[in-house]
Design an enzyme around this catalytic site. Structure first.
Site, PDB file in Angstrom:
ATOM      1  N   GLU A 179       0.827  -1.218   0.000  1.00 21.60           N
ATOM      2  CA  GLU A 179       0.000   0.000   0.000  1.00 21.60           C
ATOM      3  C   GLU A 179       0.857   1.262   0.000  1.00 21.60           C
ATOM      4  O   GLU A 179       0.775   2.094   0.913  1.00 21.60           O
ATOM      5  CB  GLU A 179      -0.943  -0.015   1.205  1.00 21.60           C
ATOM      6  CG  GLU A 179      -1.955  -1.137   1.113  1.00 21.60           C
ATOM      7  CD  GLU A 179      -3.061  -1.067   2.175  1.00 21.60           C
ATOM      8  OE1 GLU A 179      -2.834  -0.451   3.218  1.00 21.60           O
ATOM      9  OE2 GLU A 179      -4.136  -1.634   1.935  1.00 21.60           O
ATOM     10  N   GLU A 372      -5.456  -8.291  -1.318  1.00 22.01           N
ATOM     11  CA  GLU A 372      -6.152  -8.154  -0.032  1.00 22.01           C
ATOM     12  C   GLU A 372      -7.610  -7.839  -0.291  1.00 22.01           C
ATOM     13  O   GLU A 372      -7.928  -6.974  -1.114  1.00 22.01           O
ATOM     14  CB  GLU A 372      -5.590  -7.010   0.826  1.00 22.01           C
ATOM     15  CG  GLU A 372      -4.243  -7.276   1.424  1.00 22.01           C
ATOM     16  CD  GLU A 372      -3.771  -6.155   2.345  1.00 22.01           C
ATOM     17  OE1 GLU A 372      -4.627  -5.475   2.972  1.00 22.01           O
ATOM     18  OE2 GLU A 372      -2.557  -5.962   2.427  1.00 22.01           O
TER      19      GLU A 372
END
Ligand code: P53
Length: 476
Positions: A179, A372
């Protein structure tokens, strides 16, 4: 059949949220260790309290986490039983370079991950390895200010040299930074950044981001040199921004919010700073120290695939009246009145996954990997310790259906899907254990009580069936 034959089904964890063993095997302290559970989870690294170590008043969930450090064989066996084709995990930098700036790695740390990868290999599970998942050795934070310093690029390069050579043949899929766009939310854990009074925070964030982007390009270069079989991906916290209304100002706000996040992936995938970002920096007086070598590296070593996390879509508006924030921590945005939300206020939007996939694929035209996705929920085991998590099955089935549509109907090239927290682990956002995502229940509460015993939830057998049918049978 919608999904390719070699579709990589699996699950995801991150070292600091599951391993524990924070001071074992020669491991050094990391920024992610000293973040306690509780309201002030992140304020402690803002510099307000200047906490660079543990104190008596707080509980630090990462110290022991779910003790995967000692239980990885049992856990990987359970993943194999579900039929995992891949297991996404991260390495703790400070296990391999305890301080971060040593010349020589810590053999015990290297050996630990070698054993983990060999355990995966035993079951034909392909590891997907995140090189940094929000972690940074504490020594690099204290001595260099973490990623604000250009020197971090060299230390990261050493780490990559060591792991790519050592794990050649055992690992083929790598992600450089988890991320990466979360750096904009520092002092959230990403990049080990903290700020002092008087700091030009935006300047520091974008400079640190530049260092990570260059480091990511160098990692890609080395990975390909060491083993042409290696595939390297970037990793975006994704979730398309919808305009709250069709008012052009709202539409524009949503575009700008998307740009803010795509900026990182634009650099990693297209190899250049996008014009809108250069203009924004110019306007905001952000001057990045970048060399012509940096630019050449970015240009020549772009990623092979685009990976991302998806939990929810977001909503943008310019109207302050409408800015009713969702509770979803840094995911907070205007609330979408058409969506339900999780117990933690994260809005649930399966079609948003298909929309997000299309947005990303249209933009980059490279294979995607959903690394995810999942529902954080409170699980209540019955008297036999069994959890009937139909809510989780519903959430995942709807999201898998949406990604199936994206593949089958929209023609998107998708490499795989790994659910977040395939085994219950510590929440990144809150430090809680009770926010559970897993197919496997772990007996441990928010403050470390419990036996750490693992048990299968209802979703365990459901996901096993989904994998066995390559996503054809999603029924509960
Ligand atoms: P938790 C916020 C927004 C989007 C993704 O989050 C995020 C976060 C962090 O809270 O992080 C990713 O545990 C991250 C994982 C994290 C997972 O989402 O707060 O890559 O480390 O655990 C879920 O519920």
């Amino acid at each position: 059949m919608a999904f390719r034959k070699d579709f990589l089904w699996g699950g995801t964890t991150a070292a600091n949220q599951c391993e524990g063993g924070y001071d074992e095997g020669g491991r050094g302290l990391a920024n992610v260790d000293v973040v306690p559970i509780g309201e002030d989870r992140f304020s402690v690294i803002t510099g307000q309290k200047k906490m660079f170590d543990f104190d008596e008043e707080h509980f630090y969930p990462a110290k022991e986490a779910i003790d995967m450090y000692h239980n990885y064989k049992e856990d990987i066996a359970l993943f194999a039983e579900m039929g995992f084709k891949t297991y996404r995990m991260s390495i703790a930098w400070s296990r391999i370079f305890p301080k971060g700036d040593e010349k020589e790695p810590n053999e015990e740390g290297l050996k630990f991950y070698e054993d983990v990868f060999k355990e995966c290999q035993k079951y034909g599970i392909e590891p997907l390895v995140t090189i940094t998942h929000f972690d940074c050795p504490m020594h690099l934070v204290e001595a260099y200010g973490a990623w604000r310093s250009r020197e971090l690029i060299g230390f990261y390069e050493n780490l990559c040299q060591v792991i790519f050579n050592r794990y050649k043949g055992l690992v083929h899929y790598w992600l450089t930074f988890n991320e990466i766009n979360m750096i904009l939310h520092a002092p959230f854990m990403g990049a080990g950044l903290y700020f002092e009074e008087g700091d030009n925070i935006e300047q520091i964030k974008y400079q640190a981001a530049h260092h990570e982007l260059v480091a990511s390009a160098i990692a890609t270069k080395i990975a390909h040199e060491v083993d042409p079989e290696n595939k390297v991906g970037c990793m975006l916290a994704a979730g398309t921004n919808y305009p709250f209304t069709c008012k052009p100002e709202d539409v524009w706000a949503s575009r700008q919010a998307d740009h803010e996040n795509y900026f990182f992936i634009d650099v990693q995938s297209r190899g250049e700073y996008p014009a809108y970002a250069l203009k924004k920096m110019e306007r905001d007086g952000i001057v990045i120290d970048m060399t012509s070598e940096d630019l050449a590296l970015l240009k020549e070593h772009t990623v092979d695939f685009i990976s991302f996390s998806y939990y929810s879509s977001r909503v943008a508006t310019t109207d302050p009246e409408l800015l009713e924030q969702t509770a979803g921590n840094i995911f907070a945005s205007a609330k979408n009145p058409y969506l339900k939300e999780s117990e933690w206020g994260w809005q649930i939007d399966p079609l948003g996954l298909r929309i997000t996939m299309n947005d990303i694929y249209d933009r980059y035209q490279k294979p995607l990997f959903i690394v995810e996705n999942g529902l954080g929920a409170i699980d209540t085991p019955d008297e036999n310790g069994y959890v009937e998590d139909d809510y989780r099955i519903d959430y995942l089935a709807q999201h898998i259906q949406a990604m199936k549509d994206a593949v089958e109907l929209d023609g998107i090239d998708l490499l795989g899907y790994t659910t977040w927290g395939c085994i219950d682990l510590v929440s990144a956002g809150t430090g809680e254990m009770k926010k559970r995502y897993g197919f496997i229940y772990v007996d441990r509460d928010n403050y470390g009580n419990g036996t750490l015993k693992r048990s299968k939830k209802k979703s365990f057998d459901w996901y096993k069936k989904v994998i066995a049918t390559n996503g054809e049978d999603l029924s509960n």
